[in-house]
Enzyme design. Structure first.
Site, PDB file in Angstrom:
ATOM      1  N   LYS A 173       0.854  -1.186   0.000  1.00 41.97           N
ATOM      2  CA  LYS A 173       0.000   0.000   0.000  1.00 41.97           C
ATOM      3  C   LYS A 173       0.892   1.239   0.000  1.00 41.97           C
ATOM      4  O   LYS A 173       1.471   1.612   1.013  1.00 41.97           O
ATOM      5  CB  LYS A 173      -0.909  -0.003   1.235  1.00 41.97           C
ATOM      6  CG  LYS A 173      -1.873   1.143   1.237  1.00 41.97           C
ATOM      7  CD  LYS A 173      -1.680   1.996   2.476  1.00 41.97           C
ATOM      8  CE  LYS A 173      -2.417   3.280   2.418  1.00 41.97           C
ATOM      9  NZ  LYS A 173      -1.710   4.337   1.685  1.00 41.97           N
ATOM     10  N   GLU A 215      10.107   1.474  10.253  1.00 41.94           N
ATOM     11  CA  GLU A 215      11.075   2.561  10.035  1.00 41.94           C
ATOM     12  C   GLU A 215      10.311   3.841  10.326  1.00 41.94           C
ATOM     13  O   GLU A 215       9.503   4.275   9.504  1.00 41.94           O
ATOM     14  CB  GLU A 215      11.569   2.582   8.587  1.00 41.94           C
ATOM     15  CG  GLU A 215      12.316   1.357   8.148  1.00 41.94           C
ATOM     16  CD  GLU A 215      13.717   1.298   8.709  1.00 41.94           C
ATOM     17  OE1 GLU A 215      14.140   2.253   9.399  1.00 41.94           O
ATOM     18  OE2 GLU A 215      14.388   0.291   8.460  1.00 41.94           O
ATOM     19  N   GLU A 253      10.350  16.550  14.477  1.00 43.94           N
ATOM     20  CA  GLU A 253      10.927  16.496  13.149  1.00 43.94           C
ATOM     21  C   GLU A 253      10.276  17.604  12.309  1.00 43.94           C
ATOM     22  O   GLU A 253       9.055  17.630  12.158  1.00 43.94           O
ATOM     23  CB  GLU A 253      10.545  15.130  12.570  1.00 43.94           C
ATOM     24  CG  GLU A 253      11.470  14.543  11.602  1.00 43.94           C
ATOM     25  CD  GLU A 253      11.051  13.110  11.228  1.00 43.94           C
ATOM     26  OE1 GLU A 253       9.912  12.688  11.499  1.00 43.94           O
ATOM     27  OE2 GLU A 253      11.893  12.435  10.638  1.00 43.94           O
TER      28      GLU A 253
HETATM   29  P1  ADP Z   1       3.297  10.915   6.781  1.00 43.64           P
HETATM   30  O1  ADP Z   1       2.952  11.816   7.912  1.00 43.64           O
HETATM   31  O2  ADP Z   1       4.682  11.007   6.328  1.00 43.64           O
HETATM   32  O3  ADP Z   1       2.311  10.938   5.663  1.00 43.64           O
HETATM   33  P2  ADP Z   1       2.108   8.552   7.812  1.00 43.64           P
HETATM   34  O4  ADP Z   1       2.663   7.662   8.866  1.00 43.64           O
HETATM   35  O5  ADP Z   1       0.867   9.295   8.124  1.00 43.64           O
HETATM   36  O6  ADP Z   1       3.298   9.483   7.408  1.00 43.64           O
HETATM   37  O7  ADP Z   1       1.843   7.749   6.486  1.00 43.64           O
HETATM   38  C1  ADP Z   1       2.682   6.753   5.979  1.00 43.64           C
HETATM   39  C2  ADP Z   1       1.817   5.688   5.315  1.00 43.64           C
HETATM   40  O8  ADP Z   1       0.940   5.131   6.290  1.00 43.64           O
HETATM   41  C3  ADP Z   1       0.937   6.179   4.188  1.00 43.64           C
HETATM   42  O9  ADP Z   1       0.904   5.167   3.185  1.00 43.64           O
HETATM   43  C4  ADP Z   1      -0.418   6.324   4.846  1.00 43.64           C
HETATM   44  O10 ADP Z   1      -1.501   6.182   3.968  1.00 43.64           O
HETATM   45  C5  ADP Z   1      -0.395   5.165   5.807  1.00 43.64           C
HETATM   46  N1  ADP Z   1      -1.283   5.289   6.971  1.00 43.64           N
HETATM   47  C6  ADP Z   1      -1.692   6.406   7.616  1.00 43.64           C
HETATM   48  N2  ADP Z   1      -2.462   6.097   8.662  1.00 43.64           N
HETATM   49  C7  ADP Z   1      -2.549   4.739   8.705  1.00 43.64           C
HETATM   50  C8  ADP Z   1      -3.200   3.789   9.569  1.00 43.64           C
HETATM   51  N3  ADP Z   1      -3.928   4.162  10.621  1.00 43.64           N
HETATM   52  N4  ADP Z   1      -3.034   2.480   9.285  1.00 43.64           N
HETATM   53  C9  ADP Z   1      -2.296   2.077   8.244  1.00 43.64           C
HETATM   54  N5  ADP Z   1      -1.671   2.913   7.404  1.00 43.64           N
HETATM   55  C10 ADP Z   1      -1.799   4.227   7.624  1.00 43.64           C
END
Ligand code: ADP
Length: 491
Positions: free
Chosen positions: A189, A263, A394
C-alpha cells in the site's frame, strides 16, 4: 483516461509505466471501488491523475491472492527468483528517466534527485537479487553423538507493506525486493500522495508471476492497514512512516503476534566540533538537511555547532543556502522543490515562527514562497535553544536550526535527549573523540564526517522509538525470514 495533461506533459500517455488502477493477482483492477481520489503535483497544485479509492475489500482479495501464490514462489529455486529480480533491476535502470519524471511530477523532488532515487531503488533490487542465493543456514555441534542439529531459514509468508510519500520508489523497493528474494509474497500500500511511482514498479514486466506482488491504492490508510494487520493470512507488516502510525500498526498486530518491521520518525542531531573540516561540514549539512527539501527521516533536524566555529559555520552555511535555486523539480538546476502538501508547509512555517518568537534569528529564508505550489525558502536559524519546537519534533522541511554548545559531554547529552534514535551525524578531526562520540550516540546509524549514509549495502534502521528491524545489507533479508531449528535424533 484517468490522467490529465498536467501529467502527460512530462510523461507520455502511451508510457508503459503509467497505470490508473491497483494490481491484484496479476490483473490491473479497481476492484469494487466506486469513488476515486486525485493525485496532485505539489509544485503546481494541478491534478495529475484520478485513481480508484480501493479499501479493505480489495486488500482482502490481494491477500488471498498473495497467500495462494506464496508456496509455489517459495518453492522456486533461489536462482530463478534472483533472475527475475535482476531483470526488474535492469528495467528500472534502463527506464530511469521516465520513472523519475513520474516521481518528480507526483512528489516534487528535483528531477536529478528523482533519477537518483530510481537508481537507489534499483540498487536494492539488485542487492537482493544477489542475496537471494545466499540465504545460508547453519549446523551446530550437538551436545550428544546420537543427534545432529541444524538451522534452516524460510520465508515468513505473506507480507503487507505500507510506505510513505517521501521516497515513493525506494521505500517500496527496500521492502519488496528482500521479501520476494527470500520467497515471500507482498501486498503493498503506497502513500496516497504518490501512488503512480508504486504502480510503475515494473515487477510485472520483469516476469514476477501473478499474485506475488500486489498493489492497493486508496486514501483510507487506516482501513487498508486494519485489514493487513487483522488478516491472519498476513504474517508480517513492514511499515515506513510516522511513529504515531507505527504505534497503531504495532498495536493492531499484537492480537496475532504478527511480526513487524518499522522505520519511523527521526530527530537527527548533526554535530560540528571545533576541529572539524568546516568545508566538509557545510557540504555535509547541505546534503543531509536540504536533500528532498528536508523531507527525509534521516535529515539533520538539529544542528549543534561548537562555540569556536559557530559563527563561521553559520555564515558559510547561510551563504550556500541562500544561493540554492528553489522551484519546480522539472526546471533545470533546481535544488529544492516544494513540500509535499499544505499540511507539511504549515508545520515548517509553525516551527520557524515558534523559534523566532522565542529568540532565534533568521540568517536566510524563513518564509513560505507565494504561489500555487507548496514552497518554503531554504532557511538557516541561529540562536536556537532546547525550548523551541525544532528541538523536539521532526521539522521535515528545509530549515537548519543551529544550536551552540561547548563540551563533548554536553552535546552528547543534548543529542540523545529525544525519544528517537534513527540517524545522527558528526564532524570532528580527533580520532579519540570520533570513537567516543560514535559509541555514545544512541542512534541506529551514525554518519562521521559525511552527511550521506544511505546505501543498499548498509543496514538502515533505528533504535528507541525510531523503529524495529533493518533494511538493506544482508541484515535486511533476515526481516523476511523465520529461523527453523532441525534436530535429528536416534543416529
Ligand atoms: P506521513 O505523515 O509522512 O504521511 P504517515 O505515517 O501518516 O506518514 O503515512 C505513511 C503511510 O501510512 C501512508 O501510506 C499512509 O496512507 C499510511 N497510513 C496512515 N495512517 C494509517 C493507519 N492508521 N493504518 C495504516 N496505514 C496508515
Amino acid at each position: 483516461m484517468a490522467f490529465t495533461t498536467a501529467l502527460t506533459k512530462h510523461v507520455s500517455f502511451s508510457s508503459r509505466f503509467l497505470r490508473d488502477t491497483g494490481y491484484i493477482d496479476g490483473v490491473w483492477t479497481a476492484g469494487d471501488a466506486s469513488r476515486t481520489f486525485d493525485v496532485l503535483n505539489p509544485a503546481t497544485g494541478e491534478v495529475l491523475a484520478s485513481l480508484p479509492d480501493m479499501g479493505a475489500a480489495e486488500t482482502r482479495d490481494a491477500i488471498t491472492a498473495a497467500h495462494a501464490a506464496q508456496p509455489a514462489w517459495a518453492a522456486r529455486p533461489a536462482k530463478e527468483r534472483a533472475a527475475i529480480l535482476r531483470k526488474w533491476h535492469e528495467l528500472m535502470v534502463a527506464n530511469a528517466d521516465e520513472l523519475a519524471a513520474i516521481l518528480t511530477a507526483e512528489m516534487g523532488k528535483p528531477f536529478a534527485e528523482a533519477r537518483g532515487e530510481i537508481l537507489y531503488a534499483a540498487a536494492y533490487v539488485e542487492w537482493y537479487a544477489e542475496e537471494a542465493k545466499r540465504i545460508y543456514g547453519e549446523t551446530i555441534p550437538a551436545p550428544s553423538n546420537d543427534k545432529r542439529m541444524m538451522v534452516i531459514k524460510q520465508p515468513v509468508g505473506v507480507v503487507g507493506t505500507i510506505t510513505p510519500w517521501n521516497f515513493p520508489a525506494a521505500m517500496i523497493a527496500r521492502k519488496v525486493a528482500p521479501a520476494l528474494a527470500v520467497g515471500c509474497t507482498v501486498v503493498s500500500k503506497p502513500a496516497e500522495q504518490t501512488p503512480l511511482s508504486a504502480l510503475a514498479v515494473l515487477a510485472e514486466q520483469a516476469g514476477v508471476p501473478a499474485g506475488i506482488f500486489n498493489v492497493i491504492v486508496g486514501e483510507d490508510g487506516p482501513a487498508i492497514g486494519k485489514e493487513l494487520c487483522g488478516n491472519d493470512k498476513v504474517r508480517k507488516i513492514s511499515f515506513t512512516g510516522s511513529t504515531e502510525v507505527g504505534r497503531i500498526l504495532m498495536r493492531q498486530c499484537a492480537d496475532q503476534i504478527k511480526k513487524v518491521s518499522l522505520e519511523l520518525g527521526g530527530n537527527a542531531p548533526f554535530i560540528v566540533f571545533d576541529d572539524a573540516d568546516l568545508d566538509a561540514a557545510v557540504e555535509g549539512a547541505l546534503a543531509s538537511k536540504y536533500r528532498n527539501a528536508g523531507q527525509t527521516c534521516v535529515c539533520a533536524n538539529r544542528l549543534y555547532v561548537q562555540s569556536g566555529v559557530y559563527d563561521a559555520f553559520a555564515a558559510r552555511l547561510a551563504a550556500k543556502v541562500a544561493a540554492m535555486p528553489v522551484g519546480d523539480g522539472f526546471e533545470a538546476g533546481v535544488m529544492v522543490g516544494p513540500l509535499i502538501d499544505d499540511k507539511g508547509l504549515a508545520k515548517v512555517e509553525s516551527h520557524v515562527e515558534d523559534a523566532v518568537s522565542k529568540g532565534a534569528k533568521v540568517l536566510t529564508g524563513g518564509k513560505r514562497i507565494k504561489g500555487a505550489g507548496t514552497f518554503f525558502s531554504p532557511t538557516v536559524l541561529t540562536g536556537v535553544t532546547s525550548g523551541m519546537q525544532v528541538a523536539r519534533e521532526e521539522t521535515f522541511g528545509p530549515v537548519a536550526p543551529l544550536f551552540r554548545f561547548d563540551t563533548v559531554e554536553d552535546v552528547i547529552a543534548q543529542a540523545n535527549d529525544t525519544e528517537f534514535g534513527l540517524a545522527a551525524y558528526f564532524f570532528a578531526g580527533d580520532l579519540k573523540k570520533v570513537w567516543r562520540v560514535a559509541e555514545a550516540l544512541e542512534y541506529g546509524m551514525v554518519g562521521i564526517n559525511t552527511g550521506l549514509i544511505s546505501s543498499e549495502a548498509a543496514p538502515f534502521g533505528g533504535i528507541k522509538q525510531s523503529g524495529l528491524g533493518r533494511e538493506g545489507s544482508r541484515h535486511g533479508a533476515d526481516d523476511y525470514l523465520e529461523i527453523k531449528y532441525l534436530c535429528i535424533g536416534n543416529l
